[in-house]
Scaffold this motif. Structure first.
Motif, PDB file in Angstrom:
ATOM      1  N   ALA A 146      26.749 -52.190  25.645  1.00 55.24           N
ATOM      2  CA  ALA A 146      26.413 -51.964  27.048  1.00 55.24           C
ATOM      3  C   ALA A 146      25.224 -52.823  27.454  1.00 55.24           C
ATOM      4  O   ALA A 146      25.220 -53.470  28.506  1.00 55.24           O
ATOM      5  N   PHE A 147      24.215 -52.858  26.563  1.00 52.50           N
ATOM      6  CA  PHE A 147      23.014 -53.636  26.841  1.00 52.50           C
ATOM      7  C   PHE A 147      23.354 -55.120  26.966  1.00 52.50           C
ATOM      8  O   PHE A 147      22.887 -55.816  27.873  1.00 52.50           O
ATOM      9  N   GLY A 148      24.229 -55.590  26.064  1.00 54.46           N
ATOM     10  CA  GLY A 148      24.642 -56.992  26.105  1.00 54.46           C
ATOM     11  C   GLY A 148      25.362 -57.322  27.406  1.00 54.46           C
ATOM     12  O   GLY A 148      25.062 -58.325  28.060  1.00 54.46           O
ATOM     13  N   LEU A 149      26.296 -56.457  27.790  1.00 55.21           N
ATOM     14  CA  LEU A 149      27.049 -56.682  29.024  1.00 55.21           C
ATOM     15  C   LEU A 149      26.110 -56.720  30.233  1.00 55.21           C
ATOM     16  O   LEU A 149      26.217 -57.568  31.118  1.00 55.21           O
ATOM     17  N   GLN A 150      25.172 -55.783  30.226  1.00 49.79           N
ATOM     18  CA  GLN A 150      24.248 -55.727  31.350  1.00 49.79           C
ATOM     19  C   GLN A 150      23.371 -56.980  31.392  1.00 49.79           C
ATOM     20  O   GLN A 150      23.099 -57.527  32.464  1.00 49.79           O
ATOM     21  N   THR A 151      22.976 -57.445  30.198  1.00 48.26           N
ATOM     22  CA  THR A 151      22.184 -58.672  30.134  1.00 48.26           C
ATOM     23  C   THR A 151      22.976 -59.824  30.745  1.00 48.26           C
ATOM     24  O   THR A 151      22.435 -60.629  31.521  1.00 48.26           O
ATOM     25  N   ALA A 179      17.138 -50.045  34.583  1.00 41.20           N
ATOM     26  CA  ALA A 179      17.983 -49.460  33.537  1.00 41.20           C
ATOM     27  C   ALA A 179      17.955 -50.350  32.295  1.00 41.20           C
ATOM     28  O   ALA A 179      17.872 -49.863  31.156  1.00 41.20           O
ATOM     29  N   TRP A 180      17.987 -51.658  32.523  1.00 44.93           N
ATOM     30  CA  TRP A 180      17.960 -52.610  31.419  1.00 44.93           C
ATOM     31  C   TRP A 180      16.668 -52.461  30.613  1.00 44.93           C
ATOM     32  O   TRP A 180      16.682 -52.485  29.382  1.00 44.93           O
TER      33      TRP A 180
END
Ligand code: HEM
Lengths: 272, 364
Positions: free
Chosen positions: A49-54, A80-81
């Motif tokens: 999720a963190f990668g996608l958001q990045t 959120a990130w």
């Protein structure tokens, strides 16, 4: 090209939104079932999720040709990130995965709030064209992220304190207490930096560095609350339950400064 | 005997008071009250007209609010008093802790020990600098079109607006407002440069800020075909013949690219002067006798006079500010931040090392 970038941003953002929801569920499952494979799965999902958001943030920054930190959507997404980033760092450092049960829903709520904002890319009005704004918001993201982590740990503490034996694999009270303190200290430093860089920007743009507008005033209130926390802890030996309750209250204040001031106080004025 | 006892008693009381004033319970009380004051000051609209508060909150509540200065919390005497007491508290506690910190530092040479002490010093200086700024800061506002020169309030400086430019993007949003300025002091020295949003021009101790803009128009006033007056007015201003002060033209609004919106209201389709129109009102003895739009150059005839609005021009509003205490505030903030870094990140590291060295770590 434009369309491709917009599409990439939208897809990665929506995928991150869903991934955070699944992550929250996975962490909840881990907290209840206490299985090692569930912990690994939840951690993996969080990283995904963190990668996608990045990706969504980087693509947007590239598309807009500036730091994507200027409107409600961009800031909520970055907020959120920042919490996710601080969480991943703290988990690695303190081996404290159950924290995800409390942090992942918070991240999901904030990115959910972001998803309700307009994602259109606008050119910046002159007052926002300042590198100090970039510093200012970056400091806020780290500071808020750290306060968010303190909040999650405090919730975990309070739940275990109320229902002994309820959470799996959670460090002892002393460690929790120390994490809360370390996270608040980090948040306090960055909140201070956020306010100072904001003041410098205000001085450049309008000529006065502090104007007591509601947003400024509420960040001062937040700052004072955490200052009281630090003193109570250091001098009066406030630990455990009380410290945890303080960390929760502090974070509510952070959220109010961020969302409430825009909606509630502005609303109060416009209804009168 | 009796006398010295009383004296001891008195110094005992003084000591107790000083201890209270330098102690943390007093700080907590102050911080909580300041916190509540800040919350009140952010929720209650500040600095409105008094009648606003009576309308919004009713006679009793509104009166109470104004009596307690809750309509202007951050400039009220009691808020100043609170800040002053916090400073006193910080000064006393810094003085009383200085010796201990120094002694501990001499023993251990740990710079982290200075962290919280420096944090408090920075905060104290920051409050003092901010308060000083409230009294020392000066502000002057000037507006005009390119080519105009005017005195800058009470500063003794003259400000010339050499140029003013609004750069637009393709979608007509504003990219930047830029004013070319020349500032001249009493001795005739000059400083020239540009002021744009986020990039003020510094000259003679003042910073010149590009604040906002609007439209101005020249107005020629004719009587029996003779030009009797030429005036430059901004939207929102009046002009009229000197011989007949009862007659006035009010420049209401300017539409650079006049058109009607979907509801039939006047609007400007773009910010470019493609189809300029002025909305004006004519007043006679204080009452509005006509209101209309006019193309620049077309005469407006009334009471034997003829008004001609012409050559609409953008004007810029420049604010000149100086706060001699701002550099001190910046330095104070730097001390505060350095103190925080020392308190949070230099000290624990040393504590850890002390523990690893096996010495009995003397905890606070
Ligand atoms: C809003 C105002 C204040 C701020 C932001 C502030 C900030 C801080 C910080 C960051 C620390 C270090 C905390 C830590 O290491 O965890 C600290 C410690 C301390 N503060 Fe304050 N402070 C404030 C007001 C005061 C006041 C008014 C007093 C006066 C009594 C005071 C007395 C102390 C003391 C005695 C310590 C412990 C010092 C030590 O053991 O190193 N503080 N403060």
């Amino acid at each position: 090209m434009d369309q491709l970038l917009t599409k990439t941003e939208n897809i990665s953002f929506m995928a991150a939104l869903v991934a955070y929801l699944v992550t929250a569920a996975a962490y909840f499952f881990y907290a209840v079932a206490k299985k090692e494979w569930a912990r690994k799965a939840a951690y993996g999902l969080m990283c995904l999720a963190f990668g996608l958001q990045t990706v969504s943030i980087v693509v947007r920054g590239f598309h807009a040709g500036r730091l994507p930190l200027t409107n409600q959507y961009e800031f909520a997404n970055a907020f959120a990130w920042g919490i996710a980033l601080c969480f991943l760092i703290f988990v690695r450092k303190y081996k404290f995965d159950v924290l995800g049960t409390f942090i992942a829903p918070v991240i999901f709520l904030i990115i959910g709030y972001a998803s309700m904002q307009s994602r259109e890319i606008h050119e910046l009005m002159p007052a926002l064209q300042s590198s100090w704004l970039g510093f200012h918001v970056s400091m806020a993201i780290i500071g808020y992220g750290a306060f968010g982590v303190a909040f999650g740990v405090a919730l975990a503490f309070l739940i275990r304190d109320t229902f002994p034996g309820s959470l799996a694999g959670i460090p002892n009270n002393e460690t929790l207490d120390r994490i809360i303190y370390r996270a608040v200290a980090l948040g306090f430093l960055f909140l201070t930096l956020c306010m100072v860089t904001g003041a410098i920007w205000a001085k450049k743009a309008w000529g006065t560095y502090w104007n007591w507008d509601p947003k400024e005033t509420w960040s001062l209130i937040t700052w004072l609350i955490y200052a009281i926390f630090l003193h109570l802890r250091l001098r009066k030996g406030m630990t455990g339950r009380k410290a945890a309750i303080f960390a929760v209250a502090g974070f509510l204040c952070v959220i109010f400064t961020y969302v409430g001031v825009n909606t509630l106080i502005a609303g109060l004025h416009s209804y009168k | 005997m009796h006398d010295t006892e009383m004296q001891q008693d008195r110094t005992g009381i003084v000591r107790k008071i000083l201890r209270f004033l330098s102690g943390m319970p007093f700080s907590f009380a102050l911080l909580v009250i300041i916190l509540a004051a800040c919350a009140a000051g952010s929720i209650i609209p500040q600095g409105k007209t008094l009648s606003y508060y009576f309308d919004a909150y009713g006679a009793t509540k509104g009166g109470l609010l104004i009596g307690l200065k809750l309509n202007d919390v951050f400039h009220s005497a009691w808020f100043l008093l609170l800040a002053g007491l916090l400073c006193l508290n910080l000064i006393l506690c810094s003085i009383s802790r200085f010796g201990k910190v120094l002694a501990a530092f001499r023993k251990t040479k740990h710079f982290g020990l200075w962290g919280s002490w420096l944090t408090h010093l920075g905060l104290l200086l920051l409050i003092v600098s901010f308060a000083a700024g409230q009294f020392l800061a000066k502000e002057e506002v000037v507006y005009g079109i390119a080519g105009s020169t005017q005195p800058l309030g009470r500063t003794g400086l003259m400000l010339t607006i050499d140029s003013f430019n609004v750069s637009l993007r393709d979608d007509y949003t504003v990219e930047q407002y830029t004013a070319g300025l020349t500032v001249t002091d009493k001795e005739g020295r000059t400083v020239s440069g540009e002021a744009s949003v986020n990039h003020p021009l510094d000259a003679f101790g003042y910073s010149f800020y590009q604040d906002s803009m609007g439209w101005a128009s020249w107005v020629d006033i004719f009587k029996d075909g003779q030009l009797v007056k030429t005036d430059l007015i901004c939207a929102g201003e009046y002009t009229g013949p000197d011989e007949l002060p009862a007659l006035a033209l009010f420049f209401n609004k300017f539409y650079p690219d006049f058109g009607l919106d979907e509801n039939g209201y006047f609007t400007s389709k773009t910010p470019l002067p493609n189809n300029p129109y002025c909305l004006y009102g004519i007043y006679y003895e204080g009452s509005l006798i006509s209101m209309n739009i006019t193309e620049p150059g077309a005469p407006i005839d009334v009471h034997g006079y003829s008004f001609v609005m012409r050559d609409p021009t953008e004007y810029t509003l420049i604010v000149a500010r100086t706060d001699p205490a701002a550099p001190a505030a910046a330095a104070s903030a730097a001390i505060l931040i350095a103190g925080l870094v020392l308190a949070f990140y230099v000290r624990p590291w040393e504590e850890k090392r002390r523990k690893e060295n096996g010495s009995a770590a003397d905890k606070d």
